[in-house]
Design a protein around this motif. Structure first.
Motif, PDB file in Angstrom:
ATOM      1  N   ASP A 110       3.374   1.235  86.187  1.00  0.00           N
ATOM      2  CA  ASP A 110       2.177   0.601  85.655  1.00  0.00           C
ATOM      3  C   ASP A 110       1.758  -0.587  86.512  1.00  0.00           C
ATOM      4  O   ASP A 110       0.559  -0.794  86.749  1.00  0.00           O
ATOM      5  N   ALA A 111       2.743  -1.345  86.989  1.00  0.00           N
ATOM      6  CA  ALA A 111       2.447  -2.506  87.833  1.00  0.00           C
ATOM      7  C   ALA A 111       1.760  -2.081  89.131  1.00  0.00           C
ATOM      8  O   ALA A 111       0.962  -2.829  89.705  1.00  0.00           O
ATOM      9  N   GLN A 112       2.070  -0.860  89.583  1.00  0.00           N
ATOM     10  CA  GLN A 112       1.436  -0.347  90.803  1.00  0.00           C
ATOM     11  C   GLN A 112       0.057   0.266  90.534  1.00  0.00           C
ATOM     12  O   GLN A 112      -0.623   0.669  91.480  1.00  0.00           O
TER      13      GLN A 112
ATOM     14  N   HIS B  40      -1.139   4.578  86.564  1.00  0.00           N
ATOM     15  CA  HIS B  40      -1.713   5.226  85.379  1.00  0.00           C
ATOM     16  C   HIS B  40      -3.240   5.300  85.419  1.00  0.00           C
ATOM     17  O   HIS B  40      -3.847   5.971  84.590  1.00  0.00           O
ATOM     18  N   SER B  41      -3.835   4.654  86.419  1.00  0.00           N
ATOM     19  CA  SER B  41      -5.279   4.831  86.628  1.00  0.00           C
ATOM     20  C   SER B  41      -5.589   6.247  87.088  1.00  0.00           C
ATOM     21  O   SER B  41      -6.664   6.799  86.800  1.00  0.00           O
TER      22      SER B  41
ATOM     23  N   LEU C 132       0.448   0.766  76.505  1.00  0.00           N
ATOM     24  CA  LEU C 132      -0.161   2.038  76.900  1.00  0.00           C
ATOM     25  C   LEU C 132      -0.501   2.898  75.688  1.00  0.00           C
ATOM     26  O   LEU C 132      -1.489   3.647  75.698  1.00  0.00           O
ATOM     27  N   GLN C 133       0.320   2.802  74.633  1.00  0.00           N
ATOM     28  CA  GLN C 133       0.046   3.590  73.428  1.00  0.00           C
ATOM     29  C   GLN C 133      -1.225   3.125  72.720  1.00  0.00           C
ATOM     30  O   GLN C 133      -1.814   3.875  71.943  1.00  0.00           O
TER      31      GLN C 133
ATOM     32  N   GLU D 295      -7.068   5.683  77.155  1.00  0.00           N
ATOM     33  CA  GLU D 295      -7.152   6.434  78.408  1.00  0.00           C
ATOM     34  C   GLU D 295      -5.795   6.934  78.904  1.00  0.00           C
ATOM     35  O   GLU D 295      -5.718   7.711  79.850  1.00  0.00           O
ATOM     36  N   VAL D 296      -4.700   6.449  78.311  1.00  0.00           N
ATOM     37  CA  VAL D 296      -3.353   6.807  78.768  1.00  0.00           C
ATOM     38  C   VAL D 296      -2.605   7.477  77.620  1.00  0.00           C
ATOM     39  O   VAL D 296      -2.717   7.062  76.469  1.00  0.00           O
TER      40      VAL D 296
END
Length: 339
Positions: A217-219, A222-223, A285-286, A290-291
């Protein structure tokens, strides 16, 4: 006059102490890690390098650099042996091309229910001794083994069963994990971790055997890959904290003990901190429409484990060291009712 002399002596002592406080370290080393500079786990490694400097009263100074800073991820073992790097903190699976035993011990895919089982095997059941038997002829010595919490698989498409891996282009490092993904019908692509982001962004891969959820996620993965499988069920790679063997052999015993103790502590600290970050990331994220995080059902995990066990048996026959690793790890798992 009698008052002046003590004052002069006091000033001289203060000057000498100040000079000592900026004195160069006895040992200055460069270690290369296997993460990019922005990943939370990389920052933990840097923090621990600073702690070692404090614990050794400045005698040891370690600079931790990110992946590709000096050499490529598959070249760090040679660089440590040659003294280009003094050490590394990396996944031994990168060296499977030199000996398959690196891939087998570095990531016995599907074996470990949690990271503490792996650390118990490495630290108390002979795993670290096996690794040094393997790596010391290459001019390196394992100070300590660490690992990550259960990893995640970021994916551009939903994966809800092993059938969904059919034809899936998934990033995987060379070695056992690559072969097992092939075994379940995926199309693995050998990319270093530093290329996962662009690979997902450009559609070179559909999914990735990458790192933990919070690192991914930090990278920003998830986009492009909004279907993370979490918690992971597949890969729990070792982080081999290794140093040039000649340097190790020349260290005084007190520094060897300090390094072993501190890196053992780092292993447990890394798991605890990343797990806490993963839980926090998952909750966020939950809430994101979008994820779509997904936990693979136990039935499907069992199928993956069965495929993995077949691959372990194939690798066991590759050479004497892979057989030793297989015998040792499976004996450990059987004794705990996990096999």
């Amino acid at each position: 006059m009698s008052r002046l002399i003590p004052a002069l002596l006091l000033g001289t002592t203060a000057t000498l102490m100040a000079a000592g406080s900026v004195q160069a370290a006895d040992y200055e080393w460069t270690f290369q890690a296997s993460e990019t500079a922005g990943e939370p786990s990389f920052k933990v490694k840097q923090e621990w390098a600073k702690r070692i400097e404090t614990m050794t009263d400045g005698r040891v100074a370690i600079e931790v650099l990110p992946i590709n800073a000096v050499v490529g991820p598959t070249e760090t073992l040679q660089a440590v042996s040659a003294g280009i790097l003094q050490g590394h903190m990396t996944d031994p699976s990168y060296f499977s091309g030199q000996d398959p035993a690196f891939g087998m011990l570095g990531n016995l895919v599907g074996a470990w229910n949690n990271p503490y089982d792996f650390l118990e095997f490495m630290k108390n059941a002979g795993g670290e001794d096996l690794y040094n038997e393997l790596v010391e002829p290459y001019g390196a010595h394992l100070i300590g083994a660490a690992t990550f919490p259960l990893e995640s698989i970021p994916s551009t498409v939903a994966i809800e069963s092993l059938d969904d891996f059919q034809g899936l282009k998934i990033r995987a490092p060379q070695g056992m994990v690559y072969n097992i993904f092939e075994r379940i019908g995926a199309t693995p692509v050998n990319l270093p971790g530093s290329e996962v982001y662009t690979g997902l962004e450009k559609g070179v891969i559909d999914a990735a055997d990458s790192t933990v959820l919070s690192n991914n996620d930090a990278q920003g993965l998830h986009s492009f890959a909004p279907y993370p499988l979490y918690p992971g069920f597949h890969s729990m790679p070792m982080i081999a904290v290794s140093i040039n063997k000649d340097i190790w052999d020349g260290l005084p015993d007190d520094l060897k003990t300090t390094l072993e103790t501190s890196f053992d502590a780092m292993a447990y600290d890394l798991i605890a901190r990343l797990k806490a970050q993963d839980i926090e990331t998952l909750a966020r994220l939950q809430e994101d429409p979008e994820v779509h995080p997904f936990d693979l059902p136990q039935e499907e995990r069992k199928k993956f484990r069965q495929a993995a066990e077949q691959e372990w048996q194939e690798w066991a026959g590759l050479n004497e060291m892979t057989q030793k690793i297989y015998d040792s790890a499976t004996a450990f798992l059987r004794a705990r009712g996990q096999l």
